[in-house]
Design an enzyme around this catalytic site. Structure first.
Site, PDB file in Angstrom:
ATOM      1  N   ASP A 159      -0.543   2.893   4.348  1.00 15.54           N
ATOM      2  CA  ASP A 159       0.761   2.294   4.016  1.00 15.54           C
ATOM      3  C   ASP A 159       0.675   0.784   3.777  1.00 15.54           C
ATOM      4  O   ASP A 159       1.507   0.021   4.280  1.00 15.54           O
ATOM      5  CB  ASP A 159       1.801   2.603   5.102  1.00 15.54           C
ATOM      6  CG  ASP A 159       2.138   4.081   5.197  1.00 15.54           C
ATOM      7  OD1 ASP A 159       1.632   4.844   4.356  1.00 15.54           O
ATOM      8  OD2 ASP A 159       2.890   4.470   6.103  1.00 15.54           O
ATOM      9  N   ASP A 180      -1.572   6.798   1.300  1.00 12.73           N
ATOM     10  CA  ASP A 180      -0.225   6.421   0.826  1.00 12.73           C
ATOM     11  C   ASP A 180      -0.079   4.903   0.771  1.00 12.73           C
ATOM     12  O   ASP A 180       0.927   4.345   1.218  1.00 12.73           O
ATOM     13  CB  ASP A 180       0.850   7.019   1.745  1.00 12.73           C
ATOM     14  CG  ASP A 180       0.789   8.534   1.800  1.00 12.73           C
ATOM     15  OD1 ASP A 180       0.265   9.150   0.847  1.00 12.73           O
ATOM     16  OD2 ASP A 180       1.246   9.111   2.804  1.00 12.73           O
TER      17      ASP A 180
END
Length: 322
Positions: A159, A180
């Site tokens: 992230d 991600d």
């Protein structure tokens, strides 16, 4: 919002006046910390504030509040001007509760009309092993509208870049992570960027959170380079109508079989998500378009994701920048 006419019937949204502030970790500027410079900008700011951040490693957590638009962070180069912090989602916040992902960002921008040039943002929390919970660690979160980034670096693992909300344009940037590492519900264009995977066992690049067909959000990657280690998914359907398009993009041989992931294998997202590929190349490109629900676009379908009008940039990004 300012509306100044420039050129032929062009409405320009930036104020005409400027203020310059210098941050120098060695004490040779107006402030020694970036947050102190941001704090010096008045609420409801109505001038272009250029915060010149001299070379150095600024170990601090920075927030630009929503009340302070028109701020620019101008570094001396992404290799020499760095802001870093180390929070993880499982770490306790000031209130004792876990921070969770969105509050981990080393730098958080809630204001509109933010610009960053030639500077890096890092989260130095260690990389999580697969399956570890609570190790999300964002380097940067952009939640304001009309943000422009050029020559910037974003470094983290899980992230890294929280592309949360609003219209954003990333040009000539370097974005690094493993899982991600570009995520959120922004409406964003990534132009001429290097997307670098540090995945060891498995990873993923972009997780996009569009929640309805009517929403205009999505991630458009144009003329980018995807490098590093794998295997990685190039996109994940974080929500039902996730929208991600790669055009004219080079892929290293690191793309996982199938290329894309529907996040939870429920709700038939492969029928509602919009994953597109247009004229991509490189040894990993075949895997990117090798799944039935990533469409190989024709020019007409791809065109909205190729032009800066995807983020309505005509009124807030100079032609010389785009």
């Amino acid at each position: 919002v300012f509306n100044y006419t420039r050129g032929h019937h062009r409405l320009w949204e930036w104020p005409p006046s400027y203020r310059h502030i210098t941050v120098d970790i060695g004490g040779g500027g107006d402030y020694v910390s970036v947050q102190a410079a941001v704090d010096a900008v008045p609420d409801n700011n109505m001038v272009n504030v250029i915060i010149h951040i001299r070379p150095g490693l600024y170990i601090e957590k920075v927030e630009v509040p929503a009340t302070k638009p028109y701020i620019t962070f101008k570094g001396a180069g992404r290799d020499v001007t760095v802001i870093e912090w180390h929070d993880r989602a499982c770490d306790p916040g000031p209130d004792g509760a876990q921070l969770r992902t969105y509050r981990t960002a080393s730098v958080t921008v809630l204001a509109n009309h933010f610009t960053a040039r030639n500077i890096s943002f890092k989260n130095t929390a260690p990389a999580p092993l697969p399956g570890m919970e609570g190790w999300q660690a964002a380097a940067f979160r952009i939640s304001g509208d009309k943000a422009f980034f050029t020559g910037c670096g974003f470094y983290g693992h899980q992230d890294t870049l929280c592309d949360d909300a609003g219209r954003h344009y990333f040009k000539d940037c370097y974005i690094e992570g493993s899982i991600d590492f570009i995520f959120g519900n922004g409406r964003s264009m990534y132009k001429d960027c290097e997307i670098h995977s540090t995945a060891t066992r498995f990873g993923s690049i972009a997780a996009q959170f569009r929640t309805s067909r009517e929403e205009k959000t999505g991630f458009a990657f144009v003329n980018c380079r995807v490098t590093g280690s794998g295997p990685i998914y190039v996109g994940r359907a974080m929500s039902q109508y996730s929208r991600i398009v790669y055009s004219y993009t080079y892929f290293d041989d690191i793309v996982a079989h199938g290329g894309w992931d529907d996040w939870d294998h429920k709700n038939n997202k492969n029928k509602t998500a919009f994953f597109g590929v247009y004229k991509c190349w490189g040894p990993g490109a075949a895997a990117v378009s090798g799944t039935s629900w990533a469409r190989e676009l024709d020019f007409d379908t791809a065109h909205p994701f190729l032009a800066k009008s995807f983020v309505n940039a005509r009124h807030w990004i100079a032609n010389s920048d785009a």
